[in-house]
Design a protein around this motif. Structure first.
Motif, PDB file in Angstrom:
ATOM      1  N   ASN A   1       0.822  -1.214   0.000  1.00  0.00           N
ATOM      2  CA  ASN A   1       0.000   0.000   0.000  1.00  0.00           C
ATOM      3  C   ASN A   1       0.856   1.263   0.000  1.00  0.00           C
ATOM      4  O   ASN A   1       0.594   2.215   0.734  1.00  0.00           O
ATOM      5  CB  ASN A   1      -0.950   0.018   1.221  1.00  0.00           C
TER       6      ASN A   1
ATOM      7  N   ASP B   1       7.149   5.208   8.457  1.00  0.00           N
ATOM      8  CA  ASP B   1       6.165   5.930   7.650  1.00  0.00           C
ATOM      9  C   ASP B   1       6.804   7.133   6.958  1.00  0.00           C
ATOM     10  O   ASP B   1       6.495   7.431   5.795  1.00  0.00           O
ATOM     11  CB  ASP B   1       4.997   6.403   8.528  1.00  0.00           C
TER      12      ASP B   1
ATOM     13  N   ASP C   1      -2.277   5.996   2.091  1.00  0.00           N
ATOM     14  CA  ASP C   1      -1.989   5.126   3.227  1.00  0.00           C
ATOM     15  C   ASP C   1      -1.957   5.993   4.482  1.00  0.00           C
ATOM     16  O   ASP C   1      -1.314   7.059   4.494  1.00  0.00           O
ATOM     17  CB  ASP C   1      -0.641   4.437   3.033  1.00  0.00           C
TER      18      ASP C   1
END
Length: 329
Positions: free
Chosen positions: A88, A135, A93
């Motif tokens: 993803n 992230d 996301d």
């Protein structure tokens, strides 16, 4: 000029010829020679092998066929070894979206004098309760994937500025050696981008300490392109004109709007609020805390042990650390 060079300006075409040894007469042959090496790595799934894709790896390695193929192999190998990171991998996301909205990365609208795209990171913006360092890395990789589609940037490259103002010791303690190594492998060793400079500004002593941890993983060329400016923004401005920098970096432009690049990637989805908890991310911190190989991490006595930040006895002055670099070599 072939159709593969159609997106380049006359100036960039000349730069590609002189600096990268790009020859339109042999371009298809160069690409095919890299493609022919794929058979030597049956352990890697080369998911994309078209001409335009392979060309960016040749440009990143100055048309050295072997080095370009090695980078291509490492690009896909890194993705195979870190599958969860690339699940993803899109702006919507939840973790990536939060990082993007906080300016990880920021992308300035103006290029530098050499046509390089300027990325900025304001480290203190990292909200560790909402997204992880992984992230942030994913958001940066996604952004680079988008920008590297531009052939001008394949030739001219990028510059990165990291402002460490108000970045706390508590935030720094989350930057483990394994996580930093993951970032280095993803950006230095496995991505077809040319980085002309990485500039640290307003860095506290514990960022110098972290740098000693990651230094063994850096190539000599990368080390030479890292500049520790400290509070001396004048030294930054010698390399990047203040006319194109935001006021936070001593520039003449208004403060940087952290959502600028996020809006470009997210469009109408920018204002939709995701539900996200960093602990739910499938790539756990435990997965990253693998033992570091003694072969790849030879430490001197000055290197900080993993997970430990100590105040160094002496930090070099900014003048000692600054080695002006005015162009890609």
């Amino acid at each position: 000029m072939t159709h593969l060079q159609a997106g380049l300006s006359p100036e960039t075409l000349e730069k590609a010829k002189v600096e990268l040894k790009e020859n339109p007469d042999t371009l298809h042959q160069d690409i095919q020679e890299v493609r022919d090496m794929i058979i030597t790595r049956p352990d890697i799934g080369f998911l994309r092998t078209d001409d335009a894709f392979i060309l960016r790896f040749l440009r990143a390695r100055k048309f050295n066929h072997f080095e370009a193929f090695r980078l291509l192999a490492q690009y896909f190998e890194y993705r195979q070894q870190n599958l969860d990171m690339f699940k993803n991998l899109k702006a919507t996301d939840p973790g990536i979206k939060q990082a993007l909205k906080d300016g990880f990365p920021g992308v300035l609208s103006n290029l530098d004098r050499y046509g390089r795209k300027i990325l900025v990171l304001f480290a203190a913006n990292w909200d560790q309760s909402r997204y992880t360092f992984v992230d942030i890395l994913r958001a940066i990789l996604l952004s680079l994937e988008t920008m590297i589609e531009d052939p001008e940037l394949q030739v001219n490259g990028f510059v990165l500025i990291i402002d460490w103002s108000n970045f706390t010791f508590k935030q720094a303690s989350k930057l483990t050696p394994s996580m930093l190594r993951l970032a280095i492998e993803g950006l230095q060793d496995s991505f077809p981008a040319r980085f002309g400079g990485i500039h640290f500004v307003n860095q506290p002593w514990y960022i110098h300490a972290l740098y000693t941890v990651i230094r063994p993983f850096l190539k000599d060329k990368t080390r030479k392109r890292i500049f520790m400016h400290g509070n001396n923004l004048n030294s930054l401005h010698q390399l990047i004109h203040p006319e194109i920098l935001p006021s936070e970096l001593g520039g003449m432009l208004p403060p940087y709007d952290m959502g600028t690049w996020a809006r470009t990637l997210l469009d109408h989805a920018y204002d939709e609020e995701p539900e996200y908890c960093p602990e739910s991310y499938t790539l756990s911190v435990k997965d990253l805390e693998k033992d570091l190989s003694p072969k790849t991490m030879k430490r001197s006595q000055s290197v900080v042990e993993p997970g430990v930040l100590k105040r160094p006895e002496k930090v070099k002055s900014e003048e000692e650390n600054l080695q002006p670099l005015l162009s890609l070599d």
